[in-house]
Design an enzyme around this catalytic site. Structure first.
Site, PDB file in Angstrom:
ATOM      1  N   CYS A  88     -16.732  -9.061   5.733  1.00 50.40           N
ATOM      2  CA  CYS A  88     -15.856  -7.727   5.477  1.00 50.40           C
ATOM      3  C   CYS A  88     -14.654  -8.099   4.635  1.00 50.40           C
ATOM      4  O   CYS A  88     -13.856  -8.937   4.981  1.00 50.40           O
ATOM      5  CB  CYS A  88     -15.380  -7.143   6.757  1.00 50.40           C
ATOM      6  SG  CYS A  88     -16.599  -6.799   8.110  1.00 50.40           S
ATOM      7  N   ARG A 111     -17.534  -2.733  17.865  1.00 53.77           N
ATOM      8  CA  ARG A 111     -17.021  -3.939  17.529  1.00 53.77           C
ATOM      9  C   ARG A 111     -15.660  -4.018  18.274  1.00 53.77           C
ATOM     10  O   ARG A 111     -14.993  -3.064  18.283  1.00 53.77           O
ATOM     11  CB  ARG A 111     -16.956  -3.933  16.125  1.00 53.77           C
ATOM     12  CG  ARG A 111     -16.387  -5.154  15.589  1.00 53.77           C
ATOM     13  CD  ARG A 111     -16.333  -5.561  14.465  1.00 53.77           C
ATOM     14  NE  ARG A 111     -17.817  -5.594  13.828  1.00 53.77           N
ATOM     15  CZ  ARG A 111     -18.327  -4.686  12.924  1.00 53.77           C
ATOM     16  NH1 ARG A 111     -17.702  -3.668  12.659  1.00 53.77           N
ATOM     17  NH2 ARG A 111     -19.606  -4.597  12.448  1.00 53.77           N
ATOM     18  N   CYS A 143       0.723  -1.158  -0.071  1.00 48.11           N
ATOM     19  CA  CYS A 143      -0.070   0.116  -0.163  1.00 48.11           C
ATOM     20  C   CYS A 143       0.864   1.255   0.053  1.00 48.11           C
ATOM     21  O   CYS A 143       1.773   1.204   0.853  1.00 48.11           O
ATOM     22  CB  CYS A 143      -0.868  -0.136   1.321  1.00 48.11           C
ATOM     23  SG  CYS A 143      -2.116   1.434   1.148  1.00 48.11           S
ATOM     24  N   CYS A 195       0.903   4.625   7.093  1.00 49.12           N
ATOM     25  CA  CYS A 195      -0.113   4.556   8.274  1.00 49.12           C
ATOM     26  C   CYS A 195       1.211   3.755   9.229  1.00 49.12           C
ATOM     27  O   CYS A 195       1.342   2.679   8.921  1.00 49.12           O
ATOM     28  CB  CYS A 195      -1.313   3.818   8.206  1.00 49.12           C
ATOM     29  SG  CYS A 195      -2.212   4.477   6.824  1.00 49.12           S
ATOM     30  N   CYS A 249       0.571   0.198  10.123  1.00 44.51           N
ATOM     31  CA  CYS A 249       0.133  -0.892   9.540  1.00 44.51           C
ATOM     32  C   CYS A 249       1.138  -1.751   8.652  1.00 44.51           C
ATOM     33  O   CYS A 249       2.128  -1.303   7.903  1.00 44.51           O
ATOM     34  CB  CYS A 249      -0.798  -0.156   8.204  1.00 44.51           C
ATOM     35  SG  CYS A 249      -1.473  -1.455   7.242  1.00 44.51           S
ATOM     36  N   CYS A 257     -19.570  -5.775   3.968  1.00 44.86           N
ATOM     37  CA  CYS A 257     -18.905  -4.618   4.315  1.00 44.86           C
ATOM     38  C   CYS A 257     -17.422  -4.698   3.496  1.00 44.86           C
ATOM     39  O   CYS A 257     -16.773  -5.431   3.354  1.00 44.86           O
ATOM     40  CB  CYS A 257     -18.402  -4.427   5.779  1.00 44.86           C
ATOM     41  SG  CYS A 257     -17.553  -2.873   6.207  1.00 44.86           S
ATOM     42  N   CYS A 287     -19.102   2.309   8.916  1.00 47.05           N
ATOM     43  CA  CYS A 287     -18.483   1.470  10.019  1.00 47.05           C
ATOM     44  C   CYS A 287     -17.103   2.370  10.288  1.00 47.05           C
ATOM     45  O   CYS A 287     -16.491   2.417   9.092  1.00 47.05           O
ATOM     46  CB  CYS A 287     -18.107   0.199   9.382  1.00 47.05           C
ATOM     47  SG  CYS A 287     -16.906  -0.724  10.536  1.00 47.05           S
TER      48      CYS A 287
HETATM   49  N1  SAM Z   1      -6.528   0.435   3.212  1.00 51.96           N
HETATM   50  C1  SAM Z   1      -7.989   0.747   3.569  1.00 51.96           C
HETATM   51  C2  SAM Z   1      -8.102   1.926   4.552  1.00 51.96           C
HETATM   52  O1  SAM Z   1      -6.869   2.098   5.247  1.00 51.96           O
HETATM   53  O2  SAM Z   1      -8.916   2.499   4.839  1.00 51.96           O
HETATM   54  C3  SAM Z   1      -8.331  -0.294   4.185  1.00 51.96           C
HETATM   55  C4  SAM Z   1      -7.640  -1.416   4.979  1.00 51.96           C
HETATM   56  S1  SAM Z   1      -6.708  -0.916   6.458  1.00 51.96           S
HETATM   57  C5  SAM Z   1      -5.734  -2.125   6.833  1.00 51.96           C
HETATM   58  C6  SAM Z   1      -8.049  -0.846   7.852  1.00 51.96           C
HETATM   59  C7  SAM Z   1      -7.737  -0.441   9.173  1.00 51.96           C
HETATM   60  O3  SAM Z   1      -7.259  -1.615   9.886  1.00 51.96           O
HETATM   61  C8  SAM Z   1      -6.995   0.594   9.530  1.00 51.96           C
HETATM   62  O4  SAM Z   1      -7.712   1.652   9.298  1.00 51.96           O
HETATM   63  C9  SAM Z   1      -6.668   0.307  10.969  1.00 51.96           C
HETATM   64  O5  SAM Z   1      -7.654   1.116  11.939  1.00 51.96           O
HETATM   65  C10 SAM Z   1      -6.814  -1.006  11.097  1.00 51.96           C
HETATM   66  N2  SAM Z   1      -5.265  -1.734  11.350  1.00 51.96           N
HETATM   67  C11 SAM Z   1      -4.282  -1.698  10.327  1.00 51.96           C
HETATM   68  N3  SAM Z   1      -3.202  -2.190  11.000  1.00 51.96           N
HETATM   69  C12 SAM Z   1      -3.479  -2.418  12.358  1.00 51.96           C
HETATM   70  C13 SAM Z   1      -2.670  -2.826  13.783  1.00 51.96           C
HETATM   71  N4  SAM Z   1      -1.533  -3.127  13.452  1.00 51.96           N
HETATM   72  N5  SAM Z   1      -3.361  -2.687  14.730  1.00 51.96           N
HETATM   73  C14 SAM Z   1      -4.837  -2.475  14.998  1.00 51.96           C
HETATM   74  N6  SAM Z   1      -5.463  -1.982  13.771  1.00 51.96           N
HETATM   75  C15 SAM Z   1      -4.657  -2.046  12.676  1.00 51.96           C
HETATM   76 FE1  SF4 Z   2      -2.611   1.124   3.396  1.00 51.60          FE
HETATM   77 FE2  SF4 Z   2      -2.575   0.123   5.766  1.00 51.60          FE
HETATM   78 FE3  SF4 Z   2      -2.726   2.483   5.726  1.00 51.60          FE
HETATM   79 FE4  SF4 Z   2      -4.788   0.862   4.951  1.00 51.60          FE
HETATM   80  S1  SF4 Z   2      -4.280   1.056   7.037  1.00 51.60           S
HETATM   81  S2  SF4 Z   2      -4.120   2.831   3.902  1.00 51.60           S
HETATM   82  S3  SF4 Z   2      -3.658  -0.877   4.210  1.00 51.60           S
HETATM   83  S4  SF4 Z   2      -1.184   1.514   4.966  1.00 51.60           S
END
Ligand code: SAM
Ligand code: SF4
Ligand code: DTB
Length: 319
Positions: free
Chosen positions: A102, A266, A57, A61, A64, A134, A194
């Site tokens: 989801c 949730r 990606c 973040c 992530c 979702c 959500c």
């Molecule tokens: N890329 C899309 C986005 O960010 O909108 C969807 C997938 S993203 C992985 C979905 C959510 O997963 C993130 O907004 C975050 O809140 C959660 N998430 C990702 N990594 C995480 C982690 N290590 N621990 C807890 N929540 C996590």
């Molecule tokens: Fe990409 Fe992870 Fe951020 Fe979603 S949370 S936008 S998958 S880096």
């Protein structure tokens, strides 16, 4: 100068912070009362998660494992999945007891074309199984929200992740405002929202309170709010942080329940370290949904057999 909207958010954040700081047993009792006034306390939804496109990606973040910026994670990238395979996995999740399916893609934003058309096919397929559908696909434009609505999508997941002040410490590649815009498009198309966030990223109680205040100020409030505890993944900038202690999650769930009485709250990522008793307390405090399955998107979840035992513990004892 602060405008009226900011003043309202700050007033709500004061209320949320007071809840988060209040003595735990009183908070739990109040949340349980609100929960019982608006929900059947036995109704705990099982939502199954599937990553339909994993890793690589472009967003940064900090939490992530799927960000291309965090090469040290060493995550195996996966191609976009075939809709038929996804629908089969949804059917399997349904047979195991999930009511909602989801699907998440590691995208910055949705692009029109073959892959988006395939997502629409997945949504139609999941709905045809009589499950809630979702998706979480990153940023969305109005016509894409409309197409998802026409395919029968129940809800779109797009998290605020944290409060507006702390946000820039966590994400540099898109703004809080970008997120709010996507959520507006989702709402305008008539799809349920959500939207929640993560605790345990180094934020203050005020940041948690501000996130709850922004969520509670949506009109209407989000239909579901996932509260994630950070899963610190090695190789991400937050990989060294300690896991959230269950009472912190309990406070967050309880405050979310009081501020958003009708929302499905949730108990999301990070539940795997929690005991049965910790989780039961979260349900008492108003959590009424979990992610159900051995994996979340890429990280381990509390396993199916543990969760089946948890639900057996919650159920009535046959004569
Ligand atoms: N890329 C899309 C986005 O960010 O909108 C969807 C997938 S993203 C992985 C979905 C959510 O997963 C993130 O907004 C975050 O809140 C959660 N998430 C990702 N990594 C995480 C982690 N290590 N621990 C807890 N929540 C996590
Ligand atoms: Fe990409 Fe992870 Fe951020 Fe979603 S949370 S936008 S998958 S880096
Ligand atoms: C949400 O708030 N939590 C889920 C879902 N929405 C998409 C994702 C949690 C991801 C945890 C880290 C991983 O599995 O990669």
């Amino acid at each position: 100068m602060l405008d009226q909207a900011d003043t309202d958010i700050q007033a709500r954040a004061d209320e949320a912070e007071a809840l988060l700081r209040s003595p735990l047993l009183g908070l739990l009792h109040r949340a349980a009362e609100v929960h019982r006034a608006h929900h059947d306390p036995e109704d705990i939804q099982k939502a199954s998660l599937l990553s339909i496109k994993t890793g690589g990606c472009p967003e940064d973040c900090a939490y992530c494992p799927q960000s291309a910026h965090h090469k040290e994670v060493g995550l195996q990238k996966e191609h976009f999945m075939n809709p038929q395979a996804v629908i089969e996995m949804a059917a399997r999740a349904k047979s195991l007891g999930a009511q909602r399916f989801c699907m998440g893609a590691a995208w910055r934003k949705v692009r029109d074309g073959k892959e988006f058309d395939a997502v629409l096919e997945m949504v139609r397929g999941v709905r045809a199984l009589d499950m809630e559908a979702c998706v979480t696909l990153g940023m969305l434009q109005p016509h894409q929200a409309q197409a998802l609505c026409e395919a029968g999508l129940t809800a779109y997941n797009h998290n605020l992740d944290t409060g507006p002040e702390f946000y820039a410490d966590i994400i540099g590649t898109r703004t809080y405002q970008d997120r709010l815009e996507t959520l507006n498009h989702v709402r305008a198309a008539g799809i349920e929202i959500c939207c929640g966030g993560i605790i345990g990223m180094g934020e203050s109680l005020r940041d948690r309170a501000e996130m709850l205040a922004v969520l509670a100020s949506f009109d209407p409030q989000p239909e579901s709010v996932p509260i994630n505890a950070l899963i610190p993944v090695k190789g991400t900038p937050l990989g060294h942080l300690k896991r959230v202690r269950p009472p912190e999650m309990l406070r967050m769930v309880a405050a979310a329940r009081i501020l958003m009485p009708r929302t499905r709250v949730r108990l999301s990522a990070g539940r795997d370290g929690f005991s049965v008793a910790d989780q039961i307390l979260c349900f008492m405090a108003g959590a009424n949904s979990i992610f159900y399955g051995d994996v979340l998107l890429t990280a381990p979840n509390s396993g199916l057999s543990l969760d089946d035992a948890l639900f057996e513990t919650l159920a009535a004892i046959p004569a």
